[in-house]
Motif scaffolding. Structure first.
Motif, PDB file in Angstrom:
ATOM      1  N   ASP A 293       9.582  16.626   1.095  1.00  0.00           N
ATOM      2  CA  ASP A 293      10.774  15.758   1.049  1.00  0.00           C
ATOM      3  C   ASP A 293      10.758  14.304   1.140  1.00  0.00           C
ATOM      4  O   ASP A 293      11.595  13.673   0.985  1.00  0.00           O
ATOM      5  N   ILE A 294       9.393  13.672   1.518  1.00  0.00           N
ATOM      6  CA  ILE A 294       9.302  12.478   1.929  1.00  0.00           C
ATOM      7  C   ILE A 294       8.637  11.687   0.976  1.00  0.00           C
ATOM      8  O   ILE A 294       9.089  10.609   0.477  1.00  0.00           O
ATOM      9  N   ILE A 295       7.490  12.173   0.267  1.00  0.00           N
ATOM     10  CA  ILE A 295       6.883  11.453  -0.607  1.00  0.00           C
ATOM     11  C   ILE A 295       7.760  11.086  -2.144  1.00  0.00           C
ATOM     12  O   ILE A 295       8.626  11.811  -2.329  1.00  0.00           O
ATOM     13  N   GLN A 296       7.669   9.937  -2.392  1.00  0.00           N
ATOM     14  CA  GLN A 296       8.585   9.563  -3.437  1.00  0.00           C
ATOM     15  C   GLN A 296       7.826   8.984  -4.824  1.00  0.00           C
ATOM     16  O   GLN A 296       8.293   8.623  -5.796  1.00  0.00           O
ATOM     17  N   THR A 297       6.399   9.492  -5.069  1.00  0.00           N
ATOM     18  CA  THR A 297       5.874   9.389  -6.324  1.00  0.00           C
ATOM     19  C   THR A 297       6.416  10.136  -7.223  1.00  0.00           C
ATOM     20  O   THR A 297       7.148  11.086  -7.056  1.00  0.00           O
ATOM     21  N   ASN A 298       6.188   9.770  -8.671  1.00  0.00           N
ATOM     22  CA  ASN A 298       6.798  10.525  -9.667  1.00  0.00           C
ATOM     23  C   ASN A 298       6.180  12.034  -9.826  1.00  0.00           C
ATOM     24  O   ASN A 298       6.854  12.987 -10.076  1.00  0.00           O
ATOM     25  N   SER A 299       4.875  11.940  -9.277  1.00  0.00           N
ATOM     26  CA  SER A 299       4.116  13.371  -9.411  1.00  0.00           C
ATOM     27  C   SER A 299       4.474  14.225  -8.191  1.00  0.00           C
ATOM     28  O   SER A 299       4.099  15.454  -8.239  1.00  0.00           O
ATOM     29  N   GLY A 300       5.139  13.646  -7.382  1.00  0.00           N
ATOM     30  CA  GLY A 300       5.293  14.253  -5.833  1.00  0.00           C
ATOM     31  C   GLY A 300       4.067  14.454  -5.332  1.00  0.00           C
ATOM     32  O   GLY A 300       4.120  15.088  -4.165  1.00  0.00           O
ATOM     33  N   LEU A 301       2.914  13.873  -5.672  1.00  0.00           N
ATOM     34  CA  LEU A 301       1.715  13.979  -5.055  1.00  0.00           C
ATOM     35  C   LEU A 301       1.129  12.523  -4.215  1.00  0.00           C
ATOM     36  O   LEU A 301       1.895  11.361  -4.652  1.00  0.00           O
ATOM     37  N   ILE A 302       0.233  12.630  -3.363  1.00  0.00           N
ATOM     38  CA  ILE A 302      -0.357  11.296  -2.756  1.00  0.00           C
ATOM     39  C   ILE A 302      -1.161  10.944  -3.807  1.00  0.00           C
ATOM     40  O   ILE A 302      -2.043  11.477  -4.334  1.00  0.00           O
ATOM     41  N   ASP A 303      -1.006   9.424  -4.202  1.00  0.00           N
ATOM     42  CA  ASP A 303      -1.729   8.771  -5.137  1.00  0.00           C
ATOM     43  C   ASP A 303      -2.956   8.379  -4.397  1.00  0.00           C
ATOM     44  O   ASP A 303      -3.047   7.233  -3.625  1.00  0.00           O
TER      45      ASP A 303
ATOM     46  N   ALA B  69       0.877  -1.073   0.141  1.00  0.00           N
ATOM     47  CA  ALA B  69      -0.022  -0.146  -0.056  1.00  0.00           C
ATOM     48  C   ALA B  69       0.813   1.124  -0.044  1.00  0.00           C
ATOM     49  O   ALA B  69       0.648   2.058  -0.824  1.00  0.00           O
ATOM     50  N   SER B  70       1.853   1.233   0.928  1.00  0.00           N
ATOM     51  CA  SER B  70       2.711   2.579   1.051  1.00  0.00           C
ATOM     52  C   SER B  70       3.506   2.820  -0.191  1.00  0.00           C
ATOM     53  O   SER B  70       3.793   3.896  -0.842  1.00  0.00           O
ATOM     54  N   GLU B  71       3.855   1.556  -1.149  1.00  0.00           N
ATOM     55  CA  GLU B  71       4.567   1.636  -2.302  1.00  0.00           C
ATOM     56  C   GLU B  71       3.648   2.390  -3.324  1.00  0.00           C
ATOM     57  O   GLU B  71       4.044   3.545  -4.146  1.00  0.00           O
ATOM     58  N   ALA B  72       2.436   1.987  -3.599  1.00  0.00           N
ATOM     59  CA  ALA B  72       1.371   2.499  -4.201  1.00  0.00           C
ATOM     60  C   ALA B  72       1.016   3.808  -4.047  1.00  0.00           C
ATOM     61  O   ALA B  72       0.690   4.878  -4.724  1.00  0.00           O
ATOM     62  N   VAL B  73       0.675   4.121  -2.819  1.00  0.00           N
ATOM     63  CA  VAL B  73       0.110   5.527  -2.388  1.00  0.00           C
ATOM     64  C   VAL B  73       1.266   6.639  -2.328  1.00  0.00           C
ATOM     65  O   VAL B  73       1.156   7.921  -2.550  1.00  0.00           O
ATOM     66  N   PHE B  74       2.565   6.362  -1.665  1.00  0.00           N
ATOM     67  CA  PHE B  74       3.325   7.205  -1.495  1.00  0.00           C
ATOM     68  C   PHE B  74       4.534   6.932  -2.121  1.00  0.00           C
ATOM     69  O   PHE B  74       5.630   8.012  -2.377  1.00  0.00           O
ATOM     70  N   GLY B  75       4.884   6.052  -3.079  1.00  0.00           N
ATOM     71  CA  GLY B  75       5.827   5.698  -3.935  1.00  0.00           C
ATOM     72  C   GLY B  75       7.055   5.093  -3.219  1.00  0.00           C
ATOM     73  O   GLY B  75       8.389   4.943  -3.795  1.00  0.00           O
ATOM     74  N   SER B  76       6.848   4.589  -2.110  1.00  0.00           N
ATOM     75  CA  SER B  76       8.088   3.941  -1.466  1.00  0.00           C
ATOM     76  C   SER B  76       7.452   2.951  -0.403  1.00  0.00           C
ATOM     77  O   SER B  76       6.445   3.323   0.442  1.00  0.00           O
ATOM     78  N   ASN B  77       7.926   1.609  -0.140  1.00  0.00           N
ATOM     79  CA  ASN B  77       7.273   0.816   0.518  1.00  0.00           C
ATOM     80  C   ASN B  77       7.973   0.976   2.024  1.00  0.00           C
ATOM     81  O   ASN B  77       7.376   0.147   2.923  1.00  0.00           O
ATOM     82  N   THR B  78       8.850   2.069   2.228  1.00  0.00           N
ATOM     83  CA  THR B  78       9.337   2.278   3.749  1.00  0.00           C
ATOM     84  C   THR B  78       8.531   3.443   4.337  1.00  0.00           C
ATOM     85  O   THR B  78       9.288   4.171   5.502  1.00  0.00           O
TER      86      THR B  78
END
Length: 703
Positions: free
Chosen positions: A537-547, A146-155
């Motif tokens: 600084d923390i979100i890692q998605t390509n868009s920089g947004l929360i998916d 879930a965190s990988e998909a929503v925030f762009g990182s599984n951590t």
């Protein structure tokens, strides 16, 4: 009399890593006490951590390498012969059947072993073993997916700010027993009590009035494995009542309309019959959360282990985010720790890579295949697994459908087990290698990285040298790797530095293991987490947004609608089995601790609400047959008015008949995994998470 010295160390049973002090004389540990001067745990340590001294001294421990002789009996040998036998068998299988013929399984204790992970990864990569399984798919991989998909990182896992919140919603968790997971906090009940005393409202969502509710919070009883629909209904109410924080949604949300469209399927009036909570109570819960000045939310294994743990964790994050409580004091915030784990776990914009198998399309999550497919990939795969390496795990008691898995293991041509105890799995092994325990190895508290309520890093030397012929896992893996890649007949190990990667990680915090070791108290307390930088600084998605509605969830959303329709048609008297946590065991290892086998903790009965028991002409102490389409077991009844009617509970991890561990063998209990499914359709495709709670059962008087 020998001089008594004290050694400061820390516990490695669960995430908080509580400080401990050992009294040592002549390389013998005399006592193990809480470290009252520890700057973070401050003298707190639970009885499980202190009871580990019994495990350290247990005469039933594995002390010497064992190999199976021609008669099928395990006999003692030396390290050189054991490594030679194991490496030759691995080479033979890979030469004859290809590298895909070998697989690995890694267990839960490795999460608290900072030096084992790099060595295991090196071994698997360099020997080409690509079919890997882990205990994570039995308890927490949904959160990584879930965190990988929503925030762009599984951590990235924002934790609740208990000390400052006004409203805390806790789903599927029992902090008094489990000390919380995916938040490292030494004494969570103390923190929760303090929050309540200053006026915070705390609500537990659970099918059972668990041990944490009393004196801490209020209980909202839910039907097992339906939390995802409660969360969806809360979100539907937030959208429908204009309770979405437009300031954060307009700036940081992607795919918000798609989320609104999905939760529109689950208004509270439609959901109430499925979740067992009235529509008004659902509306009130959503309203209170959104209206609170500061609100936080948290969930754990009681939700993770259901059929839709990834979607539940996704919707939980959406409730925090869309009410303006993400990345703020008193809400949920990200704790960085000593290393930028968010970037380390980044998916770098890649979507999950599914590949076609005889069992459908599957993926790996953090390197792990679905544990529930292990038996199938041995018994039914055209290119089957023929050899298995098990490290600090006991899959026969931790994966569902144990009888099928035992049958599968009997078909394997080679099993290697590395562990501290003999187990149900090791009894089938061809080679067994004895590992050190946490008091016999150097370490740092890596497990809580990115999850610590108060970040700190601690180093420990081995409190005492390894007893007998035990070796740390990193060294065992290095020996095996050397033997496979270089011949290794004389085991002339040029030992890698097990702390090389760790020191690289620590450098970002301006510290090294040598620095920590030089301190009288080998602890560095880091700056407390500061909200306010998550979106930048923390979100890692390509868009920089929360998916808010990842495209990777498309199939899971359709599945969710189908599962909901199935729940609507369930019989009114259907019983669902959940796992009951206990203070008196942790996985297989703690089943041999005599001090924890108190009068009421010598087996694992079936807990039932008296209403459900009377409907089946059963009462306290009744012998019962518990069955479903996956298997059957027998047990006895304990009545529990704290269970929601329709719910039954048993403790997972028992079933030690014939164990070489004497205490465990004396009190074997019942293996409830015989009632759990395995194979295709028994796990969540998004995360490989096994279906282990809310499982339908039938209960009747034993014949």
């Amino acid at each position: 009399m020998a001089d008594i010295r004290t050694v400061r160390t820390f516990c490695r049973i669960c995430e908080p890593s509580c400080g401990l002090v050992a009294e040592v004389a002549d390389n013998t540990i005399l006592r193990l006490d809480p470290d009252r001067d520890h700057p973070v745990s401050k003298g707190f340590a639970c009885h499980k951590g202190l009871a580990f001294l019994e495990i350290h001294k247990d005469p039933d421990r594995l002390n010497q390498p064992l190999i199976k002789n021609e008669q099928g009996e395990l006999q003692k040998t030396d390290w050189q012969n054991a490594i030679r036998q194991a490496s030759r068998k691995i080479k033979q299988l890979q030469f004859t059947h290809g590298k895909g013929s070998l697989a690995s399984y890694t267990g839960n204790p490795l999460a608290y072993n900072s030096t084992a992970g790099p060595a295991i990864s090196s071994f698997l990569i360099n020997t080409g073993i690509g079919k890997n399984f882990s205990s994570g798919t039995q308890d927490c991989t949904n959160k990584f997916a879930a965190s990988e998909a929503v925030f762009g990182s599984n951590t990235i896992h924002p934790i609740p700010d208990i000390a400052h919140t006004d409203f805390l919603l806790i789903l599927g968790a029992n902090p008094r027993i489990s000390h919380m997971s995916f938040i490292s906090i030494a004494d969570p009940i103390k923190e929760l009590r303090s929050a309540k005393l200053r006026g915070a409202k705390i609500i537990f969502v659970d099918p059972r009035e668990n041990e944490s509710v009393k004196g801490v919070g209020e209980l909202l009883q839910i039907k097992p494995d339906t939390d995802v629909y409660l969360l969806a209904a809360m979100l539907e109410h937030l959208f429908n009542s204009n309770l979405i924080d437009s300031n954060v949604s307009s700036r940081y949300a992607d795919n918000l309309n798609e989320l609104a469209q999905f939760v529109a399927n689950f208004p509270a009036a439609r959901v109430e019959a499925v979740v067992g909570i009235s529509a008004q109570a659902i509306h009130d819960l959503a309203q209170e959360f959104a209206s609170a000045d500061k609100a936080a939310i948290y969930m754990s294994t009681g939700v993770n282990m259901g059929r839709q743990g990834t979607l539940a964790y996704w919707l939980l994050q959406m409730i925090s985010f869309l009410t303006g409580n993400l990345d703020r004091r008193g809400g949920n915030f990200y704790s960085s720790g000593f290393y930028p784990a968010a970037k380390a776990g980044s998916s770098r914009g890649r979507t999950p890579n599914y590949h076609q198998t005889p069992f459908g399309e599957i993926r790996t999550i953090r390197g792990s295949l679905p544990g529930n497919l292990l038996a199938d990939m041995i018994l039914d795969d055209p290119d089957p697994i023929r050899g298995l390496i098990v490290i600090s795990g006991n899959p026969l008691l931790s994966i569902g459908n144990s009888n099928r898995l035992r049958d599968a293991f009997a078909h394997l041509e080679f099993i290697l087990v590395i562990d501290i105890y003999p187990s149900a799995t090791s009894q089938l092994a061809d080679v067994i290698l004895p590992a050190t325990d946490m008091l016999e190895r150097r370490d740092i508290n890596l497990a809580g990285l990115g999850l610590q309520y108060q970040p700190f890093v601690q180093y420990t030397d081995a409190v005492v040298p390894p007893a007998e012929h035990r070796k740390p896992e990193w060294e065992i893996m290095a020996l095996l790797e050397q033997a496979l890649l270089e011949g290794g007949e004389d085991l002339g190990l040029v030992a890698p530095d097990p702390f090389a990667r760790i020191n690289h990680m620590l450098a970002g915090a301006g510290v090294s293991t040598a620095d920590l070791k030089a301190l009288q108290c080998p602890v560095k307390v880091l700056d407390p987490p500061q909200p306010g930088r998550f979106f930048q600084d923390i979100i890692q998605t390509n868009s920089g947004l929360i998916d808010c509605c990842p495209t990777a969830f498309a199939a899971a959303k359709t599945r969710s609608l189908d599962l909901f329709d199935d729940l609507l048609t369930e019989p009114d008297d259907q019983l669902k089995l959940i796992s009951k946590r206990t203070n008196y065991m942790v996985n297989s290892w703690f089943h041999n601790v005599a001090s924890l086998k108190r009068g009421h903790q010598q087996d694992n009965p079936l807990y039932m609400n008296p209403i459900d028991a009377r409907a089946r002409n059963l009462g306290e102490g009744s012998a019962v047959l518990i069955s479903n389409r996956y298997g059957e077991i027998t047990s006895t009844i304990v009545l529990d008015v704290g269970l929601k009617p329709g719910t039954a509970a048993m403790t997972h991890g028992w079933g030690h008949e014939g164990s070489l561990m004497k205490v465990a063998g004396q009190y074997p209990g019942t293996n409830i995994n015989l009632l759990l499914p395995s194979g295709p359709d028994s796990f969540e495709p998004l995360s490989n998470q096994s279906f282990m709670t809310g499982v339908p059962i039938k209960v009747e008087a034993a014949p």
